[in-house]
Design an enzyme around this catalytic site. Structure first.
Site, PDB file in Angstrom:
ATOM      1  N   HIS A 202     -11.691  -1.233   0.662  1.00  0.00           N
ATOM      2  CA  HIS A 202     -11.764  -0.194   1.937  1.00  0.00           C
ATOM      3  C   HIS A 202     -12.596  -1.083   3.074  1.00  0.00           C
ATOM      4  O   HIS A 202     -12.125  -1.266   4.103  1.00  0.00           O
ATOM      5  CB  HIS A 202     -12.295   0.882   1.690  1.00  0.00           C
ATOM      6  CG  HIS A 202     -11.210   1.859   1.097  1.00  0.00           C
ATOM      7  ND1 HIS A 202     -11.130   2.274  -0.443  1.00  0.00           N
ATOM      8  CD2 HIS A 202      -9.897   2.139   1.310  1.00  0.00           C
ATOM      9  CE1 HIS A 202     -10.159   2.722  -0.314  1.00  0.00           C
ATOM     10  NE2 HIS A 202      -9.132   2.855   0.492  1.00  0.00           N
ATOM     11  N   CYS A 515       2.684   2.166   2.860  1.00  0.00           N
ATOM     12  CA  CYS A 515       1.716   2.155   3.861  1.00  0.00           C
ATOM     13  C   CYS A 515       0.519   1.227   3.366  1.00  0.00           C
ATOM     14  O   CYS A 515      -0.495   0.903   3.634  1.00  0.00           O
ATOM     15  CB  CYS A 515       1.347   3.578   4.182  1.00  0.00           C
ATOM     16  SG  CYS A 515       0.498   4.318   2.980  1.00  0.00           S
TER      17      CYS A 515
HETATM   18  C1  PEP Z   1      -3.042   2.612  -0.859  1.00  0.00           C
HETATM   19  O1  PEP Z   1      -3.703   2.988  -1.767  1.00  0.00           O
HETATM   20  O2  PEP Z   1      -2.024   1.863  -0.712  1.00  0.00           O
HETATM   21  C2  PEP Z   1      -3.254   3.251   0.506  1.00  0.00           C
HETATM   22  C3  PEP Z   1      -2.523   2.931   1.676  1.00  0.00           C
HETATM   23  O3  PEP Z   1      -4.385   3.730   0.766  1.00  0.00           O
HETATM   24  P1  PEP Z   1      -5.943   3.101   0.677  1.00  0.00           P
HETATM   25  O4  PEP Z   1      -5.812   1.619   0.775  1.00  0.00           O
HETATM   26  O5  PEP Z   1      -6.795   3.674   1.702  1.00  0.00           O
HETATM   27  O6  PEP Z   1      -6.421   3.591  -0.504  1.00  0.00           O
END
Ligand code: PEP
Ligand code: MG
Length: 595
Positions: A202, A515
């Site tokens: 993150h 996403c």
């Molecule tokens: C994912 O897990 O692919 C996502 C888009 O969410 P994050 O990266 O915030 O966990």
């Protein structure tokens, strides 16, 4: 690896790592160490006692000055509310439990100031930890931060939070946390390089949003990149060079200006509609981590927001963001995209994102612990505030609500009830809101992907979160640099699940978008398109490149490649099938020019 990589024959030190945030820059290394220093064991005599008391007083005064300075700088950059995160530590420096307790150990037990402070903080931590009051648990985190600072001062180590004023710094760290990353100022930080971490961590996602180049997974980093040396960081190729010579610097400048030129070319694509060569329309949305990114996302051609990670409004804070603050943030983003959807994901806290205001007991496996929708449902007050703010912001445009880390329809239904309750309250209060807001989930666990057909009747849309879906499917930690080779987006189990989600969505007549970071890599995007994911959401700096790719390929080729990937005996064969689509796309030029 491209041939234009900056690899000198000898002299400068070159390290190869994982490219996690685009861009190349040069700066001076600043090592940031988070380890609590060891307090020396010596006992002091009567003469030393006064000296240690004085050293302790000086260390506290120093810590206070530093914290106040950092608070003022944060207030200037991010606002007074954000700057309040430093208050608890400033107050603690005058707390008699901390100060008098330590002074007593120095005076009565003849300990050095460092040892006495170490003992006292350990003792307080144990005592405070016995109570589960959230305010007290917040204080434990603050105490840890403070301990690092004060002990660092007493043992002569630099303050890891204090980056000073000088610009052009390259932060050298073992690992980062999202709360540290969110405070970095792009005007000051040229780049970040780390020993641990990966592209899907993150903090790496945040650095991309802040446009700070970064390379992770660099073994032996602290020994090879010493404090103060000049460092070139190539966040695109994943290379770091310490102490470059004149020739390397010239090559670096050429590469930097070539990339800038391509960046301009890419930006020019922003206004062009994204459709493949065989005229299939593909929707490209942006992932946002902070509301401030919305205008840049729009300028880069985003057709709305596919993932707004709202938890970054909360990370690093000692008090939860209130309804008005959230409402303003969501409304700003929605109003930036008056003609498009904005998918706001409810707080995805836990895992590696822990705000100081949440009572979070230590967990052995936080990514398998209280995370995502589990926390939303466990923290009714926090969640209700967010739902109210989202419902209100939805009155200003097409805002949709997405739930993170969902496994069951029960979780969705529980949220629906809370949503109805929040709507009922707003109605009674006469506050404007959208009663028909869409509710969807991030499909990011195998449980939800394999159960997508049933979940589809409970939601209005799916968005495939490949970062977590890959991590949970393959049991490969998304943050672990060592395992990055095993983090395989083309694994048959991943492909099978993406396909199952698309099929389930199609049968139910709902949208399935993607996403995760996979959509932002050329091969990953080709596979997703080939699997009929027609809406991709990527970090906005990646939008022009993905658009260029979409414009250059035929969807029919991507579909054929996806069919070959399903039958591929291994990853290399899968990648070869996808690469062929790019080779056959005359307009598409991979974004890695040499000098
Ligand atoms: C994912 O897990 O692919 C996502 C888009 O969410 P994050 O990266 O915030 O966990
Ligand atoms: Mg996720």
């Amino acid at each position: 690896m491209s041939s234009d990589v900056l690899r000198p024959a000898r002299g400068p030190v070159v390290l190869e790592g994982l490219p996690v945030s685009e861009g190349i820059d040069v700066g001076r290394a600043r090592q940031v160490r988070w380890e609590v220093p060891q307090a020396p064991h010596e006992v002091v005599g009567p003469a030393g006692r006064d000296r240690e008391l004085e050293r302790f007083r000086e260390a506290l005064a120093w810590a206070k000055r530093r914290l106040q300075k950092t608070k003022a700088a944060t207030a200037a950059r991010l606002g007074a509310v954000e700057a309040r995160i430093f208050d608890p530590q400033i107050l603690m420096l005058d707390d008699p439990q901390v100060v008098e307790g330590t002074r007593r150990y120095i005076a009565e037990n003849r300990l050095t100031a460092a040892r006495a402070f170490d003992w006292r903080t350990l003792e307080l931590k144990e005592r405070w930890a016995q109570t589960s009051h959230p305010m007290v648990l917040d204080r434990l985190n603050d105490l840890d931060d403070l301990k690092l600072r004060v002990l660092g001062r007493l043992t002569g180590l630099p303050d890891p939070w204090e980056l000073g004023r000088s610009a052009g710094l390259v932060v050298v760290a073992r690992d980062l946390t999202p709360s540290f990353a969110v405070r970095l100022d792009p005007a000051q930080i040229a780049a970040v390089v780390t020993q641990e971490g990966t592209r899907s961590a993150h903090w790496a996602i945040l650095l991309r949003a802040l446009r700070i180049p970064a390379v992770a997974g660099l073994a032996g980093l602290f020994e090879k990149v010493r404090d103060g040396v000049e460092v070139v960081v190539d966040g695109r190729a994943g290379w770091v060079m310490a102490s470059p010579g004149a020739a390397e610097k010239r090559r670096f400048e050429r590469r930097r200006s070539a990339l800038a030129g391509l960046g301009r070319e890419m930006a020019a694509l922003a206004g062009q509609e994204s459709a493949t060569r065989d005229e299939e329309r593909i929707v490209l949305r942006a992932n946002l981590d902070l509301p401030d990114e919305a205008p840049a996302a729009r300028e880069h051609g985003a057709e709305g927001v596919g993932l707004f990670r709202t938890e970054f409004l909360a990370v690093g804070r000692t008090t939860a963001p209130g309804e008005e603050e959230q409402y303003r943030a969501y409304r700003t983003v929605v109003e930036t995209f008056p003609d498009h959807a904005v998918v706001a994901r409810t707080f995805d806290l836990g895992g590696d994102k822990f705000p100081l205001f949440l009572r979070m007991p230590t967990e052995k496996n936080p990514f398998l612990g209280r995370r995502g929708v589990r926390i939303c449902l466990d923290e009714p007050e926090l969640f209700a505030t967010q739902l109210r703010a989202l419902l209100r912001a939805a009155a200003h445009g097409d805002l949709r609500i997405m739930l993170p880390v969902v496994n069951t329809s029960g979780e969705v239904e529980a949220v629906r009830e809370l949503l109805e309750k929040a709507a009922g309250q707003l109605r009674e209060e006469g506050v404007a809101f959208d009663p028909s807001v869409k509710l969807g989930i991030t499909v990011e666990t195998p449980a939800s992907a394999l159960n997508a057909a049933r979940l589809a009747s409970h939601v209005d849309f799916f968005s495939i979160g490949t970062n977590d879906l890959i991590q949970y499917t393959l049991a490969v930690d998304r943050n672990c640099a060592h395992l990055s080779g095993l983090f395989d987006p083309f694994h048959p189990a991943v492909v099978h699940q993406v396909s199952a989600v698309v099929d389930a969505a199609r049968s139910a007549g709902i949208e399935a978008s993607a996403c995760g970071e996979m959509a932002a890599s050329p091969l990953g995007a080709v596979l997703l398109l080939g699997l009929d994911v027609g809406v991709l959401s990527v970090a906005w700096p990646s939008l022009p490149e993905i658009k260029k790719l979409v414009l250059g390929l035929r969807l029919s080729d991507a579909r054929e490649a996806a069919a070959r990937v399903r039958k591929a005996p291994n990853r290399a064969a899968a990648e070869a099938a996808l690469t062929q689509v790019l080779i056959d796309a005359p307009e598409y030029r991979p974004f890695a020019p040499g000098p």
